[in-house]
Design an enzyme around this catalytic site. Structure first.
Site, PDB file in Angstrom:
ATOM      1  CG  ASP A  96      -3.379   4.122   4.008  1.00 26.23           C
ATOM      2  OD1 ASP A  96      -4.435   3.964   4.653  1.00 26.23           O
ATOM      3  OD2 ASP A  96      -3.065   3.434   3.019  1.00 26.23           O
ATOM      4  CD1 TRP A 138      -2.244  -2.149   1.740  1.00 28.58           C
ATOM      5  CD2 TRP A 138      -3.065  -1.073  -0.045  1.00 28.58           C
ATOM      6  NE1 TRP A 138      -3.311  -2.871   1.254  1.00 28.58           N
ATOM      7  CE2 TRP A 138      -3.830  -2.242   0.160  1.00 28.58           C
ATOM      8  CE3 TRP A 138      -3.391  -0.236  -1.125  1.00 28.58           C
ATOM      9  CZ2 TRP A 138      -4.910  -2.597  -0.651  1.00 28.58           C
ATOM     10  CZ3 TRP A 138      -4.456  -0.594  -1.939  1.00 28.58           C
ATOM     11  CH2 TRP A 138      -5.193  -1.751  -1.700  1.00 28.58           C
ATOM     12  CE  LYS A 181      -9.249  -2.601   2.986  1.00 21.56           C
ATOM     13  NZ  LYS A 181      -8.000  -2.007   2.605  1.00 21.56           N
TER      14      LYS A 181
HETATM   15  C1  LIG Z   1      -7.591  -1.305   1.428  1.00 16.47           C
HETATM   16  C2  LIG Z   1      -6.530  -0.321   1.571  1.00 16.47           C
HETATM   17  C3  LIG Z   1      -6.417   0.781   0.693  1.00 16.47           C
HETATM   18  C4  LIG Z   1      -7.271   0.973  -0.541  1.00 16.47           C
HETATM   19  O1  LIG Z   1      -8.608   1.061  -0.335  1.00 16.47           O
HETATM   20  P1  LIG Z   1      -9.651   1.082  -1.561  1.00 16.47           P
HETATM   21  O2  LIG Z   1     -10.882   1.617  -0.912  1.00 16.47           O
HETATM   22  O3  LIG Z   1      -9.796  -0.317  -2.049  1.00 16.47           O
HETATM   23  O4  LIG Z   1      -9.133   1.980  -2.605  1.00 16.47           O
HETATM   24  C5  LIG Z   1      -5.395   1.667   0.936  1.00 16.47           C
HETATM   25  N1  LIG Z   1      -4.551   1.519   1.968  1.00 16.47           N
HETATM   26  C6  LIG Z   1      -4.631   0.480   2.823  1.00 16.47           C
HETATM   27  C7  LIG Z   1      -3.653   0.364   3.935  1.00 16.47           C
HETATM   28  C8  LIG Z   1      -5.620  -0.470   2.651  1.00 16.47           C
HETATM   29  O5  LIG Z   1      -5.685  -1.510   3.495  1.00 16.47           O
END
Ligand SMILES: *Cc1c(COP(=O)(O)O)cnc(C)c1O
Length: 362
Positions: free
Chosen positions: A173, A103, A197
């Protein structure tokens, strides 16, 4: 578990608290006497305005967000934030990124489209199985920010200590750890999280941004929707927002507040993760994939002695009612994602299953 639901170990979209789903189900045809579902409701209505305002207020309470930060609900999930962060925060055109896995690599590649990206630390040398030392990073004087993926969902690592950014703005993030433990928001310039998540349905990100980072001097070429100011000025109602996701996330915020807030969920998450890690540490068949000091409390990757056996365990676990334990295709093996809403009983049941599997097959 009620309603024949399974223990879903998916990395995302992931489980939501059962009491929240029940509340949503009860309101789905007629939201509190409005005569309609939240899905059918004008985003300009008083009823929805209250849903939005309460969601923000509850999140502020949960995370103790200081007044000089804006809370934004933005569509496009997590991936749009890779670009938005760079487009909005690269004033000098220079940003530092810590590379800890899949990521952060995506974030780096996107940021490169908008300026110079300096990778100031990386754990690539050991397949992203640890968090690199970030206590003395070489950060250029003109860097606009330092970026981390605070919990790498695929690799299963997490920052327990934030980098020393040498006074520069920290951007994180938090997608796969959002609201999983207390967070001192004042240490960050910007926090963002895709909500599917740990919080709600997919398709939206929560952005918490310090007000002085919202700019009114962005290049004309930046699309209106991708300017944080657009959302800040309109209380995230510039256009039709993801009303449904805001509503569901709001329910989860209330649920967390009613159950002891982030301290309580942190204690529970530690307990859950310890059950699984303690098992992996003593197992002679299953092995954890991450250095102990950096192990995520949310995503737990592990392997058996071979790829074939990995696949066999995944198939057997699915038959036994444990879903989505297959590791991400880029790393293989197995992965158990044990977010806030995974009950402790689910982790205990998984460990029992793995124990028996080991006894029979190893
Ligand atoms: C799932 C995830 C993303 C991306 O999310 P989307 O909504 O699928 O674009 C970005 N960063 C992390 C750490 C993630 O787990």
């Amino acid at each position: 578990m009620k309603f024949d639901r399974v223990y879903n170990f998916s990395a995302g979209p992931a489980m939501m608290p059962e009491p929240v789903l029940e509340e949503i189900a009860a309101e789905v045809l007629n939201y509190r006497g409005s005569g309609m579902s939240v899905m059918e409701m004008s985003h300009r209505s008083k009823v929805f305005q209250q849903i939005r305002d309460e969601a923000e207020a509850d999140l502020r309470k949960l995370m103790n967000i200081p007044d000089n930060y804006k809370v934004l609900f933005i569509q496009g999930g997590g991936t749009v934030q890779f670009a938005m962060v760079a487009m909005n925060l690269m004033k000098n055109g220079v940003a530092c990124y810590v590379e800890t896995g899949a990521w952060s690599k995506k974030a780096i590649n996107e940021a490169k489209k908008y300026g110079d990206v300096k990778i100031v630390a990386s754990s690539k040398d050991k397949n992203f199985s640890y968090i690199p030392d970030c206590s003395d990073l070489d950060i250029p004087e003109n860097a606009d920010y330092v970026y981390i993926c605070e919990n790498e969902t695929i690799n299963g690592t997490t920052f327990f200590t934030l980098p020393d950014t040498k006074g520069k703005v920290l951007v994180a993030d938090q997608s796969s750890m959002f609201l999983s433990r207390p967070c001192d928001v004042s240490k960050y310039g910007l926090i963002w999280a895709g909500v599917q998540k740990n919080v709600g349905p997919a398709g939206m990100a929560v952005v918490i941004i310090r007000e002085d980072l919202i700019r009114d001097d962005l290049p004309q070429s930046v699309p209106t929707y991708l300017n944080y100011k657009t959302h800040a000025d309109a209380d995230s109602l510039y256009n039709t927002p993801n009303c449904w996701a805001i509503y569901c996330c709001g329910k989860v915020f209330k649920y967390l507040l009613a159950n002891g807030g982030l301290e309580a969920i942190d204690a529970l998450n530690r307990e859950k993760a310890a059950i699984l890690y303690d098992f992996l540490d003593q197992s002679r068949f299953f092995t954890g994939a991450v250095e102990k000091k950096d192990r995520s409390l949310m995503n737990v990757p592990f392997v058996t002695p071979s790829k074939e056996q990995d696949a066999e365990v995944v198939a057997a676990s699915k038959a036994a009612g444990f879903d989505n334990l297959k590791g991400h295709k880029s790393v293989g093996g197995l992965r158990a994602s044990i977010y806030n809403a995974m009950p402790k009983e689910g982790v205990e049941a998984l460990v029992e299953f793995l124990k028996e599997y080991e006894a029979e097959h190893a």
